[in-house]
Design a protein around this motif. Structure first.
Motif, short mmCIF file in Angstrom:
data_model
loop_
_atom_site.label_atom_id
_atom_site.label_comp_id
_atom_site.label_asym_id
_atom_site.label_seq_id
_atom_site.Cartn_x
_atom_site.Cartn_y
_atom_site.Cartn_z
N GLY A 1 0.80 -1.21 0.00
CA GLY A 1 0.00 0.00 0.00
C GLY A 1 0.83 1.25 0.00
N ILE A 2 0.14 2.37 -0.19
CA ILE A 2 0.78 3.68 -0.18
C ILE A 2 -0.19 4.67 0.44
N GLY A 3 0.33 5.57 1.27
CA GLY A 3 -0.51 6.58 1.90
C GLY A 3 -0.90 7.67 0.93
N ASP A 4 -1.95 8.39 1.27
CA ASP A 4 -2.40 9.50 0.43
C ASP A 4 -1.33 10.59 0.43
N LEU B 1 0.35 10.20 -9.40
CA LEU B 1 1.78 9.95 -9.19
C LEU B 1 1.99 8.91 -8.10
N ALA B 2 1.20 9.01 -7.02
CA ALA B 2 1.29 8.00 -5.97
C ALA B 2 0.87 6.64 -6.48
N GLY B 3 -0.17 6.61 -7.33
CA GLY B 3 -0.59 5.34 -7.92
C GLY B 3 0.48 4.72 -8.79
N ASP B 4 1.19 5.57 -9.57
CA ASP B 4 2.28 5.06 -10.39
C ASP B 4 3.41 4.49 -9.53
N GLN B 5 3.67 5.14 -8.40
CA GLN B 5 4.71 4.65 -7.49
C GLN B 5 4.33 3.28 -6.93
N LEU B 6 3.07 3.12 -6.57
CA LEU B 6 2.62 1.83 -6.06
C LEU B 6 2.66 0.77 -7.15
N ALA B 7 2.26 1.13 -8.38
CA ALA B 7 2.29 0.17 -9.48
C ALA B 7 3.72 -0.30 -9.74
N SER B 8 4.71 0.60 -9.65
CA SER B 8 6.11 0.22 -9.82
C SER B 8 6.55 -0.75 -8.73
N ALA B 9 6.12 -0.49 -7.49
CA ALA B 9 6.46 -1.40 -6.39
C ALA B 9 5.82 -2.77 -6.60
N LEU B 10 4.62 -2.81 -7.15
CA LEU B 10 3.95 -4.09 -7.41
C LEU B 10 4.71 -4.88 -8.47
#
Length: 524
Positions: free
Chosen positions: A358-361, A380-389
């Motif tokens: 997960g990632i915080g808002d 941008l936060a969603g892209d960061q989480l997608a990269s981590a996935l």
């Protein structure tokens, strides 16, 4: 004065008649003034009103049928409705609603009483339950046929009688009766065309029957053993006898050890009632892990941190991501609490057999007056989480469920994870995105907190139980739990199955990884 001879008068009569006829011919004729005839549209609207009202009155007066369905004595009735469907009322336990059809009529089934002899026979001889389904289907079919005949007579009689009272002309009255019969026939045809036999898979429970999903069965048994699920539904009918005696407690369900139960909550907003509801659900459903997708607080101040202390006593691991009303002060306080797992920056962790990331808002807007980055920051936060996935999958530890607060950030993970959970909107929803990832948005488990009183009606309290297969770690089903908001005492539970898990489906759908983090188009 000399009298006129009678013979002379007789000779003058033809002359007088001729003069009178000529005078009348020259005199202008009076035209008869008629009342203006009503406009055809007005007449049609009036006739339609008579038909609808008369048909409705007919159904109210004589449009019900008493029928025995299995061990129950019931009353079946057709009622006008904009949505259709079937509603089964089991007083005083509550009601069961099914989206069985879409037509301007709804089937109401009221359970009046239970036949003691037939109910006791089922309790004494459980083997008879195997044939109860066919018996109930036959009883319902017979009762529905009688109801159709009686309803036809009721609408014709009601519309004809009202038409005769309004128009006082037999032809108009018979026309109203014929139109009512045609309307009912068209409604029946629509109901038949839209009949959904699988609606029993997604019932909505209210009242004490809100606990029925835990009585009926779990998601795995529904998916893999549909016949067992049907038997359990039939068994629920027989259990009503005992429930009448003990209406405060429903029979406990023994959970399937292979099913992982995830309680999804969100947007508690400092409502202390949320903790009691969560604790009750954890105990009732034997929850394995609790997931909170943020906005637990309202302003994120240090003074509010004491509100979080009950988390330690909820009885299950607590997985949390930050919302836009939660501050880093809030996050650090939770990180120090035992049994709490704070996920941020794409961090992944396996809890209760399920791997979460997960990632915080990225935004902190407690007073809704500051827009730091808007939609771009969320994406941008969603892209960061997608990269981590993608990194987790490349390392051989793929993530099962991703967590964010904003749905706009969740949509950037499409194709990278089977399931992503979010909140923020204060109303529940679900969708399967373009590349196969299922997005599940939770409502407000705190009933929007103090904001509950801002609108005309208080916001409901919402949470979900997610059933996850322990082997595949895929979502098998979910129960949406909806409680009346501030000052209300209503409850509703509805069960949902993914289409790929419905009986007859080819198999579970697995999202295909996308080569690039191209987001899907947000759904309206």
């Amino acid at each position: 004065m000399a009298s006129v001879p009678v013979a002379a008068l007789n000779r003058l009569r033809p002359v007088r008649r001729a003069l009178t006829h000529r005078y009348r011919a020259r005199r202008p004729r009076r035209t008869l003034e008629l009342v203006p005839r009503p406009h055809p549209w007005s007449r049609a609207l009036g006739l339609i009103t008579v038909v609808l009202v008369g048909a409705w009155l007919g159904l109210l007066v004589v449009g019900d049928v008493r029928a025995q369905v299995g061990p129950m004595n019931t009353t079946m009735t057709l009622r006008p409705s904009f949505t259709g469907g079937t509603k089964i009322n089991i007083s005083p336990l509550g009601a069961l609603s099914l989206d069985s059809h879409h037509a301007p009529v709804r089937l109401d089934v009221n359970v009046d009483q239970l036949d003691p002899e037939r109910s006791q026979a089922l309790v004494d001889h459980p083997e008879r339950i195997s044939g109860l389904q066919d018996e109930v289907a036959h009883d319902v079919e017979h009762g529905t046929l009688d109801l159709a005949v009686r309803s036809c007579a009721a609408v014709v009689l009601g519309a004809t009688t009202l038409g005769l009272a309004v128009y006082r002309r037999p032809r108009r009255a018979l026309t109203a009766g014929g139109l009512a019969l045609t309307l009912l026939a068209a409604s029946g045809a629509t109901a038949y065309a839209t009949w959904n036999p699988k609606s029993i898979l997604e019932p909505r429970f209210s009242g004490l029957l809100s606990s029925a999903p835990s009585v009926v069965g779990n998601a795995r048994s529904i998916v893999t053993e549909f016949d067992v699920y049907q038997q359990e539904l039939a068994r629920l009918v027989t259990n009503v006898t005992k429930l009448y005696d003990v209406t405060s407690t429903l029979p406990a369900y023994q959970p399937d050890p292979t099913t992982i139960r995830v309680l999804h909550v969100s947007d508690i907003h400092l409502n202390p009632a949320g903790w009691k509801i969560i604790a009750s659900l954890v105990k009732q459903y034997e929850v394995n892990v609790i997931v909170d997708t943020g906005d637990t607080m309202d302003h994120g101040t240090a003074a509010e941190n004491g509100f979080l202390d009950p988390i330690a006593d909820l009885g299950a691991p607590y997985v949390w991501v930050r919302g836009n009303h939660d501050s880093l002060v809030t996050q650090r306080y939770l990180e120090r609490m035992k049994n709490v797992h704070v996920l941020d920056g794409g961090r992944a962790e396996t809890i209760a057999g399920v791997r979460f990331a997960g990632i915080g808002d990225p935004q902190f807007t407690p007073d809704r007056s500051v827009a730091i980055g808007g939609e771009a920051a969320e994406e941008l936060a969603g892209d960061q989480l997608a990269s981590a996935l993608r990194d987790q999958r490349a390392a051989g530890t793929p993530v099962d469920i991703a967590l964010v607060h904003e749905p706009s950030a969740a949509r950037r993970t499409d194709g990278e994870v089977p399931l992503v959970l979010a909140g923020h909107l204060h109303h529940e929803g679900t969708e399967v995105m373009k590349h196969g990832t299922r997005l599940r948005i939770e409502g407000s488990t705190g009933g929007s907190g103090l904001r509950a009183v801002e609108g005309k009606y208080p916001d409901p309290i919402e949470a979900s139980i997610l059933y996850v297969d322990r082997d595949t770690r895929r979502l098998q089903a979910w129960d949406e739990i909806r409680l009346g908001g501030l000052g209300l005492t209503t409850a509703e539970v509805s069960r949902h199955l993914p289409k790929e898990n419905l009986p007859g489906a080819s198999g579970p759908a697995t999202p295909s990884p996308s080569p690039s983090p191209t987001p899907s188009t947000p759904a309206p």
